[in-house]
Design a protein around this motif. Sequence first.
Motif, PDB file in Angstrom:
ATOM      1  N   ALA A   1      25.009  64.772  86.826  1.00  0.00           N
ATOM      2  CA  ALA A   1      25.911  64.544  85.691  1.00  0.00           C
ATOM      3  C   ALA A   1      25.341  63.479  84.777  1.00  0.00           C
ATOM      4  O   ALA A   1      24.419  62.725  85.137  1.00  0.00           O
ATOM      5  CB  ALA A   1      27.298  64.123  86.188  1.00  0.00           C
ATOM      6  N   VAL A   2      25.908  63.412  83.574  1.00  0.00           N
ATOM      7  CA  VAL A   2      25.721  62.280  82.667  1.00  0.00           C
ATOM      8  C   VAL A   2      27.099  61.672  82.452  1.00  0.00           C
ATOM      9  O   VAL A   2      28.118  62.316  82.715  1.00  0.00           O
ATOM     10  CB  VAL A   2      25.086  62.708  81.329  1.00  0.00           C
ATOM     11  N   ALA A   3      27.151  60.449  81.964  1.00  0.00           N
ATOM     12  CA  ALA A   3      28.451  59.780  81.851  1.00  0.00           C
ATOM     13  C   ALA A   3      28.469  58.794  80.694  1.00  0.00           C
ATOM     14  O   ALA A   3      27.506  58.030  80.516  1.00  0.00           O
ATOM     15  CB  ALA A   3      28.775  59.045  83.146  1.00  0.00           C
ATOM     16  N   PRO A   4      29.554  58.771  79.895  1.00  0.00           N
ATOM     17  CA  PRO A   4      29.728  57.685  78.925  1.00  0.00           C
ATOM     18  C   PRO A   4      29.949  56.386  79.690  1.00  0.00           C
ATOM     19  O   PRO A   4      30.557  56.384  80.766  1.00  0.00           O
ATOM     20  CB  PRO A   4      30.985  58.092  78.146  1.00  0.00           C
ATOM     21  N   CYS A   5      29.433  55.303  79.174  1.00  0.00           N
ATOM     22  CA  CYS A   5      29.496  54.053  79.935  1.00  0.00           C
ATOM     23  C   CYS A   5      29.439  52.857  79.012  1.00  0.00           C
ATOM     24  O   CYS A   5      29.104  52.965  77.828  1.00  0.00           O
ATOM     25  CB  CYS A   5      28.360  53.988  80.962  1.00  0.00           C
ATOM     26  N   ARG A   6      29.745  51.712  79.561  1.00  0.00           N
ATOM     27  CA  ARG A   6      29.593  50.438  78.859  1.00  0.00           C
ATOM     28  C   ARG A   6      28.111  50.054  78.841  1.00  0.00           C
ATOM     29  O   ARG A   6      27.329  50.496  79.697  1.00  0.00           O
ATOM     30  CB  ARG A   6      30.412  49.359  79.561  1.00  0.00           C
TER      31      ARG A   6
END
Length: 311
Positions: free
Chosen positions: A240-245
């Motif tokens: 997966a890929v993920a939006p993150c800080r």
Amino acid sequence: MDLELRHLRTLCLLADTGSVTKAAAALATSQPALTTQLQRIEREVGGRLFHRGRAGVEPTELGEFVLVRARSVLLSMDDLLHDVSARGASPATLRVGGVGPLTVELSARLPEVFPHAPVHVRTEYSPKLVTDLVRAGHLDLGTAIDYVDRDLSTDGPLSWAMLAVEPLHVALPSAHPAAGAPVVELADLRGALWALTPPDGTGWPECFYLACQHAGFTPEVPFRLHDRAEIRELVAGGRAVAPCRPDFDGGEGVVVRRLEGEPIQLRHLLVWRRDGVVQQAADSIARLAREILGAPRSYEGAGAAPGSAAG
């Protein structure tokens, strides 16, 4: 002789005890001295205030008139003194809650503003819950985040300060084709599988879906996880890929990249009640929070302005 507050308190004490002897004892004075003082007060008001007899003293009609007003004056003065004292005093306990590490770091510096108040801290996942707890008076101060560009200046009894604005990045497997570039177009990730954190009540993940829509695609989201470590494991494994800080833990198998145009931004907020103990010190507390976040000085004095992504 001018009437003073102590004279009014003496009259009320006489009425409450019904006895010159008992009132004198409570005032740590003699009975003759109290009788003399009462006579002076009666001369000042122009009439007898108490009937004296073997059973004690009882207010005259004039006495009842004076006592009603004396009690009102004394009550108003007590309220005034209490309010003045409370204005400069530290709260007995300062209750702080919020999302993310800012809450704990800020709590460690609050003694700079409230040196004598113990600080109690709680963290929550949902910024909305933090806001609701402050609104209900269960927290004195909250740290929150928001993605929605909405006006917070008229939010009931609450006051807000914007601390900083932070763009979301994306966490990619190190083998991903886009991982070699310092900046990634969101549209280039249209075929990826995404891992998202659950809704937080303040616009997440709606803002993510909206950004993807503007980029021309609908994301496929087979993973919804709360734990940051679990999301990192998915990304490192290439699943997966993920939006993150921006401070998301990269490390082996994971790279963190900026999104072109910063399509998703969050804002760090401070929230408190306008009628609460924090109101008078809010500017000082916001300044501490901005120092912790490393926010530019342009946010100093900023009012309301945009809760939680994968990291």
